[in-house]
Design an enzyme around this catalytic site. Structure first.
Site, PDB file in Angstrom:
ATOM      1  N   LYS A 215      69.249  32.105 -85.546  1.00  0.00           N
ATOM      2  CA  LYS A 215      69.148  30.794 -84.896  1.00  0.00           C
ATOM      3  C   LYS A 215      68.910  29.677 -85.888  1.00  0.00           C
ATOM      4  CE  LYS A 215      68.555  32.296 -80.267  1.00  0.00           C
ATOM      5  NZ  LYS A 215      67.683  32.636 -79.148  1.00  0.00           N
ATOM      6  N   ARG A 255      65.849  40.749 -79.725  1.00  0.00           N
ATOM      7  CA  ARG A 255      67.298  40.654 -79.512  1.00  0.00           C
ATOM      8  C   ARG A 255      67.905  40.233 -80.847  1.00  0.00           C
ATOM      9  NH1 ARG A 255      71.114  36.856 -78.423  1.00  0.00           N
ATOM     10  NH2 ARG A 255      72.742  37.370 -76.917  1.00  0.00           N
TER      11      ARG A 255
HETATM   12  N1  PMM Z   1      69.670  33.815 -77.183  1.00  0.00           N
HETATM   13  C1  PMM Z   1      70.987  33.679 -77.023  1.00  0.00           C
HETATM   14  C2  PMM Z   1      71.652  34.354 -75.976  1.00  0.00           C
HETATM   15  N2  PMM Z   1      70.969  35.121 -75.107  1.00  0.00           N
HETATM   16  N3  PMM Z   1      68.934  36.059 -74.387  1.00  0.00           N
HETATM   17  C3  PMM Z   1      67.618  36.199 -74.509  1.00  0.00           C
HETATM   18  N4  PMM Z   1      66.928  36.965 -73.637  1.00  0.00           N
HETATM   19  N5  PMM Z   1      66.921  35.573 -75.496  1.00  0.00           N
HETATM   20  C4  PMM Z   1      67.545  34.780 -76.415  1.00  0.00           C
HETATM   21  O1  PMM Z   1      66.847  34.215 -77.280  1.00  0.00           O
HETATM   22  C5  PMM Z   1      68.957  34.588 -76.301  1.00  0.00           C
HETATM   23  C6  PMM Z   1      69.626  35.269 -75.246  1.00  0.00           C
HETATM   24  C7  PMM Z   1      71.780  32.837 -77.975  1.00  0.00           C
HETATM   25  O2  PMM Z   1      72.036  33.491 -79.168  1.00  0.00           O
HETATM   26  P1  PMM Z   1      73.485  34.136 -79.598  1.00  0.00           P
HETATM   27  O3  PMM Z   1      74.528  33.095 -79.331  1.00  0.00           O
HETATM   28  O4  PMM Z   1      73.312  34.480 -81.017  1.00  0.00           O
HETATM   29  O5  PMM Z   1      73.731  35.348 -78.743  1.00  0.00           O
END
Ligand code: PMM
Length: 273
Positions: A215, A255
């Protein structure tokens, strides 16, 4: 089980973190299989990019992206979660074998998703969220006493009440502070600092998932002398360091994009305990 490693499989043409490389089903399957072989406990399949400013796919597009991937990976024995804010997608994903519904909106985007989860055996991850990506950064304002930590705990607490009211038992609820969603870099660091503290989100008494991998607050922490953020592909070590910290603070899961590296970190962490 130790800390849960949720591996990210984005089936989106515009995800900021993998440049859409896994945009087609076969590539997503190959990526998912690799993360599973590397030791993921859960594969998080998502068809909607939540990158700041992203536009939403049609429901049909989202279904076309995620359902074939979920069906195949679940049939092969992987434990799968679906990253969706939509009741219709959650229902189809559960029917296709998903055991977890990861809703970044915590039931705010489409409240019917809570009924879908309640009627199933799925675990529900409710993330702190304020608005869709096109306007979330305008809402990164936390003026109440206690700042971002108090606001996130209060707003997640409201989500928990709604989730329980829909009939989802506590054993199937996981909370997530939502790093990067309607939050400045400073807000994210304040939330990380609050994990394991009595005033932090752990105070709601439910397991916590943290998504920090790649991030932008890590990119800005590691900015060069001219202030240019560290590119997304070069934030992995910082993400692993953060995994170690949040593991120590008692979270339920992380995650992440790099499952193999995360497993290494957790092997060291577990061996020291
Ligand atoms: N971040 C993203 C997408 N889904 N779900 C949860 N539970 N927590 C998160 O911090 C989260 C998520 C965005 O990140 P990406 O685009 O790298 O998947």
């Amino acid at each position: 089980m130790g800390l849960v490693v949720m591996g990210v499989v984005n089936v989106t043409p515009d995800s900021f973190s993998d440049g859409g490389r896994f945009a087609d089903t076969d590539a997503a399957l190959a990526h998912g299989r690799r993360l599973w072989a590397e030791g993921a406990d859960l594969l998080d399949i998502g068809g909607e990019s939540t990158r700041p400013g992203a536009t939403r796919p049609l429901v049909s597009e989202e279904l076309d992206r995620v359902i074939p991937v979920i069906e195949t990976l679940a049939a092969e024995g992987a434990r799968v979660s679906v990253d969706t804010m939509r009741a219709e997608v959650a229902a189809a994903a559960i029917a296709a074998g998903a055991q977890v519904v990861n809703d970044v909106s915590g039931g705010l985007a489409d409240p019917a998703i809570l009924d879908v989860v309640a009627a199933s055996q799925a675990t529900y991850v409710a993330m702190h969220w304020r608005a869709h990506s096109d306007r979330m950064q305008d809402l990164a304002v936390y003026d109440e006493p206690g700042g971002v930590v108090a606001a996130v705990v209060r707003e997640l607490g409201e989500r928990v009440a709604a989730i329980r009211a829909a009939g989802v038992p506590d054993e199937r609820i996981v909370l997530d502070p939502g790093l990067g969603f309607a939050k400045s870099a400073e807000h994210n660091w304040e939330l990380v600092a609050s994990l394991g503290r009595p005033d932090g989100p752990g105070r709601l008494g439910l397991p916590l998932l943290v998504g920090a991998s790649r991030k932008s607050f890590l990119g800005s922490l590691l900015a060069d002398a001219d202030g240019n953020p560290r590119p997304v592909t070069e934030r992995e070590i910082a993400g692993h360091a953060l995994t170690m910290v949040v593991a120590e603070r008692g979270v339920w899961g992380v995650r992440v994009h790099d499952v193999r590296g995360t497993r290494d970190v957790l092997s060291v962490w577990q061996r020291t305990r």
